[in-house]
Scaffold this motif. Structure first.
Motif, short mmCIF file in Angstrom:
data_model
loop_
_atom_site.label_atom_id
_atom_site.label_comp_id
_atom_site.label_asym_id
_atom_site.label_seq_id
_atom_site.Cartn_x
_atom_site.Cartn_y
_atom_site.Cartn_z
N ALA A 41 0.82 -1.22 0.00
CA ALA A 41 0.00 0.00 0.00
C ALA A 41 0.85 1.27 0.00
O ALA A 41 0.40 2.32 -0.47
CB ALA A 41 -0.93 -0.02 1.21
N TRP A 42 2.08 1.19 0.51
CA TRP A 42 2.91 2.39 0.60
C TRP A 42 3.62 2.73 -0.71
O TRP A 42 4.23 3.80 -0.82
CB TRP A 42 3.92 2.25 1.73
CG TRP A 42 4.72 0.97 1.74
CD1 TRP A 42 4.44 -0.15 2.46
CD2 TRP A 42 5.93 0.69 1.00
NE1 TRP A 42 5.40 -1.13 2.21
CE2 TRP A 42 6.32 -0.63 1.34
CE3 TRP A 42 6.71 1.43 0.12
CZ2 TRP A 42 7.45 -1.23 0.80
CZ3 TRP A 42 7.85 0.84 -0.43
CH2 TRP A 42 8.21 -0.47 -0.09
N VAL A 43 3.59 1.86 -1.71
CA VAL A 43 4.17 2.18 -3.02
C VAL A 43 3.20 3.10 -3.76
O VAL A 43 2.04 2.74 -3.99
CB VAL A 43 4.45 0.90 -3.83
CG1 VAL A 43 4.86 1.24 -5.26
CG2 VAL A 43 5.53 0.07 -3.15
N GLU A 44 3.67 4.27 -4.13
CA GLU A 44 2.80 5.29 -4.70
C GLU A 44 2.75 5.22 -6.22
O GLU A 44 3.69 4.73 -6.87
CB GLU A 44 3.23 6.68 -4.22
CG GLU A 44 3.13 6.82 -2.71
CD GLU A 44 3.30 8.25 -2.25
OE1 GLU A 44 2.79 9.16 -2.92
OE2 GLU A 44 3.95 8.45 -1.21
N THR A 45 1.64 5.76 -6.77
CA THR A 45 1.43 5.74 -8.22
C THR A 45 0.88 7.08 -8.67
O THR A 45 0.53 7.94 -7.87
CB THR A 45 0.42 4.65 -8.62
OG1 THR A 45 -0.85 4.93 -8.01
CG2 THR A 45 0.90 3.26 -8.21
N VAL A 46 0.81 7.24 -9.99
CA VAL A 46 0.15 8.38 -10.60
C VAL A 46 -0.65 7.86 -11.79
O VAL A 46 -0.17 7.01 -12.54
CB VAL A 46 1.15 9.48 -11.03
CG1 VAL A 46 2.21 8.93 -11.97
CG2 VAL A 46 0.44 10.67 -11.67
N GLU A 47 -1.87 8.35 -11.94
CA GLU A 47 -2.71 7.91 -13.04
C GLU A 47 -2.44 8.75 -14.28
O GLU A 47 -2.44 9.98 -14.22
CB GLU A 47 -4.19 8.03 -12.68
CG GLU A 47 -5.12 7.49 -13.76
CD GLU A 47 -6.59 7.65 -13.41
OE1 GLU A 47 -7.24 6.62 -13.14
OE2 GLU A 47 -7.07 8.80 -13.39
N LEU A 48 -2.21 8.08 -15.39
CA LEU A 48 -1.94 8.74 -16.67
C LEU A 48 -2.98 8.30 -17.69
O LEU A 48 -3.45 7.16 -17.66
CB LEU A 48 -0.55 8.37 -17.19
CG LEU A 48 0.63 8.74 -16.29
CD1 LEU A 48 1.90 8.13 -16.84
CD2 LEU A 48 0.77 10.26 -16.19
N TRP A 97 -4.68 4.72 -26.82
CA TRP A 97 -5.42 3.51 -26.43
C TRP A 97 -6.73 3.85 -25.72
O TRP A 97 -7.47 2.95 -25.36
CB TRP A 97 -4.54 2.64 -25.54
CG TRP A 97 -3.31 2.19 -26.25
CD1 TRP A 97 -3.22 1.27 -27.26
CD2 TRP A 97 -1.98 2.65 -26.01
NE1 TRP A 97 -1.92 1.14 -27.66
CE2 TRP A 97 -1.12 1.97 -26.91
CE3 TRP A 97 -1.40 3.57 -25.14
CZ2 TRP A 97 0.25 2.20 -26.96
CZ3 TRP A 97 -0.04 3.79 -25.18
CH2 TRP A 97 0.76 3.10 -26.09
N LYS A 98 -6.94 5.16 -25.49
CA LYS A 98 -8.16 5.62 -24.80
C LYS A 98 -8.35 4.91 -23.46
O LYS A 98 -9.45 4.45 -23.11
CB LYS A 98 -9.38 5.43 -25.70
CG LYS A 98 -9.37 6.28 -26.95
CD LYS A 98 -10.62 6.09 -27.78
CE LYS A 98 -10.68 7.06 -28.95
NZ LYS A 98 -9.53 6.93 -29.87
N ARG A 99 -7.27 4.84 -22.70
CA ARG A 99 -7.36 4.24 -21.38
C ARG A 99 -6.32 4.86 -20.45
O ARG A 99 -5.43 5.59 -20.89
CB ARG A 99 -7.18 2.73 -21.45
CG ARG A 99 -5.82 2.24 -21.93
CD ARG A 99 -5.75 0.71 -21.81
NE ARG A 99 -4.44 0.21 -22.19
CZ ARG A 99 -4.19 -0.49 -23.29
NH1 ARG A 99 -5.18 -0.75 -24.13
NH2 ARG A 99 -2.99 -0.94 -23.54
N THR A 100 -6.46 4.56 -19.18
CA THR A 100 -5.53 5.08 -18.19
C THR A 100 -4.67 3.95 -17.65
O THR A 100 -4.97 2.77 -17.81
CB THR A 100 -6.28 5.73 -17.02
OG1 THR A 100 -7.11 4.76 -16.39
CG2 THR A 100 -7.13 6.90 -17.50
#
Length: 328
Positions: A90-97, A102-105
């Protein structure tokens, strides 16, 4: 009942990362390691350069180059992974792109601490390829990247010459460039910029700079996009590396080569002597302990790309550059 694969627990600050198959050979030709360098050797390397790799990746979306079985030489050994691998703590962070094509994230790794780097290595990551923008605004780059890419018939002496010309142009602009070996055959120069422009403008600025380097070099340097049209002995100033979602190996990232070479920051006065083959996971830890992170103060030298955008307008008005050349 089959036994579980061997593992070791690695303490990283206040995190504990379980590393499985620590003895798996990842780099069969790594100098300084009898029988080749293992997954645990790779972990130890990233621990040794921890502040440097975190500084290079901090708050940036990061694509991972994973080698689940090490460098086997087999087809498909490398996995290019945008999405964070499953099973992350849970502590590994992400960012949504968002990826328009591809019309997706996708949720990409976003390093904020060394533990996340070591966890990614546990997941068989060798190379870290960050974006040149940060999580606060992924559409506004804060890093301009100059990629000096040798052609098939060029020499590293040509790369060094191109680097000196680039340095001269940067000095004339009042920009502070931070060089590093690519970890392969070329050389990269990073410049911190204010996150005031989108990718298209940063790319235009990078192309205008590349054109100026090409002019001043008087031969041996090219900005021609199509490989078939380039002089194979010329150094290509790859301005297109500043396009959205184009990434190159971070400073201190190991490369997926059998000798475990590292993309290593160097001083400008080392350009003529530094040999990329000398910087490996066996040698860079001692260098890092002695010199520290040579890119540590890059955030203190922010450049305004306005002069480069003026150059871009000049080149476009003269018909030298088509606005959509090699877009994407």
């Amino acid at each position: 009942m089959p036994s579980s694969p061997p593992s070791v627990e690695i303490e990283v600050d206040d995190r504990v990362v379980k590393v499985t198959n620590p003895d798996r050979v990842y780099f069969p030709q790594a100098p300084g390691f009898e029988g080749g360098a293992t997954k645990l050797d790779l972990v130890d390397y990233y621990l040794a350069v921890g502040p440097g790799i975190v500084n290079a990746l901090y708050e940036r979306p990061c694509m991972l180059h994973r080698f689940p079985k090490g460098l086997t030489g087999e087809p498909g050994e490398k996995v290019h992974q945008k999405r964070l691998p499953a099973g992350a703590p849970a502590w590994v962070e992400t960012v949504e792109l968002f990826f328009p094509r591809w019309k997706r994230t996708a949720d990409e790794l976003c390093v904020t601490e060394l533990g996340a780097v070591i966890w990614a290595v546990q997941m068989s990551t060798v190379e870290f390829h960050p974006w040149n923008s940060r999580r606060a605004d992924t559409e506004k780059p804060d890093e301009w990247r100059i990629d000096l890419d040798p052609g098939p018939a060029s020499t590293y002496a040509g790369v060094r010459r191109a680097a000196h010309v680039a340095h001269e142009v940067l000095d004339d602009l009042g920009a502070v460039g931070y060089p590093k070996t690519s970890g392969s055959k070329g050389l990269h120069i990073y410049v911190r910029i204010a996150p005031d422009h989108g990718f298209p403008d940063v790319r235009r600025a990078a192309r205008a700079f590349a054109r100026e380097v090409e002019r001043r070099a008087g031969g041996g340097v090219t900005t021609t996009w199509w490989k078939k049209d380039r002089d194979p002995a010329a150094i290509f100033v790859d301005w297109n590396q500043n396009t959205r979602d184009h990434t190159i190996a971070a400073a201190y990232s190991v490369r997926g080569l059998p000798d475990a070479r590292v993309s290593t920051p160097i001083r400008w006065d080392e350009v003529d002597e530094a040999d990329p083959r000398d910087f490996t996971i066996a040698t860079v830890p001692e260098r890092f302990a002695r010199l520290g992170d040579l890119h540590a103060d890059i955030d203190d030298h922010v450049f305004d790309i306005a002069p480069l955008l003026a150059w871009a307008e000049r080149d476009e008005a003269s018909g030298q550059d088509a606005p959509d050349e090699a877009e994407g």
